[in-house]
Design an enzyme around this catalytic site. Sequence first.
Site, short mmCIF file in Angstrom:
data_model
loop_
_atom_site.label_atom_id
_atom_site.label_comp_id
_atom_site.label_asym_id
_atom_site.label_seq_id
_atom_site.Cartn_x
_atom_site.Cartn_y
_atom_site.Cartn_z
N SER A 87 -88.25 36.85 9.57
CA SER A 87 -87.71 36.62 8.22
C SER A 87 -88.18 35.30 7.62
O SER A 87 -88.59 34.40 8.33
CB SER A 87 -86.19 36.63 8.28
OG SER A 87 -85.77 35.59 9.15
N ASP B 175 -75.05 34.00 19.95
CA ASP B 175 -76.32 33.27 19.76
C ASP B 175 -76.06 31.86 19.22
O ASP B 175 -76.75 31.38 18.32
CB ASP B 175 -77.20 34.06 18.77
CG ASP B 175 -78.67 33.66 18.86
OD1 ASP B 175 -79.04 32.96 19.83
OD2 ASP B 175 -79.43 34.00 17.95
N GLY C 229 -87.54 27.98 5.39
CA GLY C 229 -88.07 28.09 6.74
C GLY C 229 -88.35 29.53 7.07
O GLY C 229 -87.97 30.45 6.34
N1 LIG Z 1 -77.84 29.70 4.58
C1 LIG Z 1 -78.83 28.85 4.69
N2 LIG Z 1 -78.88 27.75 3.95
C2 LIG Z 1 -79.88 26.87 4.07
N3 LIG Z 1 -80.87 27.01 4.94
C3 LIG Z 1 -80.88 28.09 5.73
C4 LIG Z 1 -79.88 29.08 5.64
N4 LIG Z 1 -80.13 30.03 6.54
C5 LIG Z 1 -81.24 29.68 7.16
N5 LIG Z 1 -81.73 28.52 6.69
C6 LIG Z 1 -82.91 27.82 7.12
O1 LIG Z 1 -83.99 28.69 7.06
C7 LIG Z 1 -84.79 28.52 8.17
C8 LIG Z 1 -85.08 29.86 8.80
O2 LIG Z 1 -83.85 30.45 9.17
P1 LIG Z 1 -83.80 31.67 10.15
O3 LIG Z 1 -82.37 31.95 10.45
O4 LIG Z 1 -84.63 32.79 9.65
O5 LIG Z 1 -84.55 31.04 11.28
P2 LIG Z 1 -84.33 30.99 12.78
O6 LIG Z 1 -82.89 31.01 13.10
O7 LIG Z 1 -85.12 29.84 13.24
O8 LIG Z 1 -85.01 32.35 13.18
P3 LIG Z 1 -84.43 33.58 13.92
O9 LIG Z 1 -83.44 34.16 12.96
O10 LIG Z 1 -85.60 34.45 14.10
O11 LIG Z 1 -83.83 33.05 15.17
C9 LIG Z 1 -84.12 27.56 9.10
O12 LIG Z 1 -84.76 26.30 8.99
C10 LIG Z 1 -82.74 27.44 8.58
O13 LIG Z 1 -82.26 26.12 8.70
#
Ligand SMILES: Nc1ncnc2c1ncn2[C@@H]1O[C@H](COP(=O)(O)OP(=O)(O)OP(=O)(O)O)[C@@H](O)[C@H]1O
Length: 692
Positions: free
Chosen positions: A426, A544, A421
Amino acid sequence: MSDDMLLHFSSNSSNQSDHSLPTKIAKLEARLVGKASSATASQQPPLPQQQQQQQQQPPAWSSLSSASKFPSAEDLPDASSSSDSDDENGGEFLIQANTLKRQKVQKDDNLPVFEHVEAVAEGRQKIVEAMESKASSDGNRRKQGRGRGHSVSSRGRGSRANDQTRQPISSSILSPSNGQLENSYHKDSRPKEQFRTDDRISVEEEMTSLRAKVAALEEDLRKCRQEASDYQNLCRQLEKELKDIKDYDQQMKPKRTKMIADLLIAVSKAERQEARMKVRQDSLRLGNVGVIRAGTVISETWEDGQALKDLNAHLRQLLEAKEAVERQRKQLKKRQSDKGDATDAEPGAQEEDILIQDEIYKSRLASIKREEESILRERDRYELDKGRLIREMKRIRDEDGSRFNNFQILNNRYALLNLLGKGGFSEVYKAYDLVEHRYVACKLHGLNAQWSEEKKQSYIRHAIREYNIHKTLVHHHIVRLWDIFEIDQNTFCTVLEYCSGKDLDAVLKATPVLPEKEARIIIVQIFQGLVYLNKKAQKIIHYDLKPGNVLFDELGVAKVTDFGLSKIVEDDVGSQGMELTSQGAGTYWYLPPECFELSKTPLISSKVDVWSAGVLFYQMLFGRRPFGHDQTQERILREDTIIKARKVEFPSRPTVSNEAKDLIRRCLTYNQSERPDVLTIAQDPYLTYSKK
Ligand SMILES: Nc1ncnc2c1ncn2[C@@H]1O[C@H](COP(=O)(O)OP(=O)(O)OP(=O)(O)O)[C@@H](O)[C@H]1O
């Protein structure tokens, strides 16, 4: 070596008298230096010098440990002086016998030589005869003993048998107490000869046996040495093999790593193809993104798929059918009232017909309603599928547009696979750690090339701060942060524990309302993570908490992630909390009223997370957020939605326990000072599973 063994053997062979040996030795030594017991000494005439010298010779026991292990037959002391009887008297007797022997020799000196020789020869003859018969029976006994597996040479049994045989004879001849010694000696010196022969035979036998033993032991030793050398060779060979294997392993490592990476890539490619094919198939059913052009502006729009069209057509049909039935029913009612005015012959029969007809219409309407409800449920499902399809389409599009989509291996270690995602700044890739051999999530933070140098530095500082907080957190309900490294000037990567399940946001999009049991266990896990954060030496406020930041692993364990906005609570913070320096950040549906305080810099504490957890729990139970559910972030801010969120209201459905509602009320306590902090609310009985 064989000498040592022999020494060992000889010392073993005298084990029987080991315990009395020191006493004997002491006594013997005492006597040798002239401290014999007064009783014995008083009976003894003074010793001539020669006798004294003889007495000063080493005692028989000392030969066991002396360098000369194999005395020749000539060297052996005579029977009377070498008695190795086990008892103490034997020790005394040893000395007495010597003394007496010397007395006899002195007396014998006075006889003419030939008389003495004759007497001795005669005596000897007698004793030899007696001894021969005894020796033959002894020999038989020994043979039998050997036959039974007893060692003749063993000082244990063999020597004891000899001693027993010898002792009555020698004591009858030599003991001064029976008063016959002098006579028997004078009469016949043959027994002494016989003893010597007998002893020599016995000692020779013993020596033969000892030699055989030594030979056997030497053979054993040779074999052991051979075996040791074989083992050493084997060891060297194995060491060499191990080294070769290690070298080979080292050589093969890059190949193996490449092979693993290739296999993973092949699987990921297949997954990508499958995902795209599924999207195409689902698009036919659920819809697609179309492009509309308005002048020079091109925008995207959603075009519904066949499934929704079919559902809508079905609904229209049902509506038409319902209208038709209702029309008929109206007409029937009209006929009924018309008939009521007329005077018919059979009013009862007609009335029943009308009632039956009306029942039929009512039943039909009920069935249409059921069908309608079912189609509406299907339409809801369609909407969820459509949402999932749109997210997957976006993911694929992001993946196709990503510069990391061609299966790079980052930092010589992380094989990037498919995109999970994309966040604000990022991209998160599923990856494989080729060193630790486990799946990980690589979060690639891209700095916008257009940003000023200052903004880039600020972003990097922020990310490093997040890393420094997150890397210290080791808890079952907190996503682990494994690593961080730079990819290029504008990109760096954080490596996280991979959570293969959906995040809570995706779960709630698929099933907006969770059964209370499921919601409860999720919130319990979240609170366990929060308790951990608040029991650390330096407490941490997550700040958050939202569904997108709660991930699930393959077993369904919930884990809190994303510490990008988290705060370390400094030691000198007052009871009201620390200053909120990043006001405006965060997701407003989940933040408490104090975060929207504009008149002064808000003070915050772990109570922020308690509020957010309350919102999360409410959302899981009721399928909507308690405040500003339908509002945008901007509208929440503009309309002070959260500042006005003084009291939480619960929908009548679904039914939720009072305990759950009470917990939510406590979490969503408007006044920060009255709201419990993490450690306090974690004591709530609803959050504990232990039996009372
Ligand atoms: N450790 C992980 N394992 C599996 N999937 C993950 C992990 N971390 C993030 N993801 C997945 O990757 C995607 C993007 O994560 P990210 O944290 O960058 O997104 P976000 O939280 O939507 O964005 P932001 O950090 O800008 O709020 C999401 O769908 C999340 O479920």
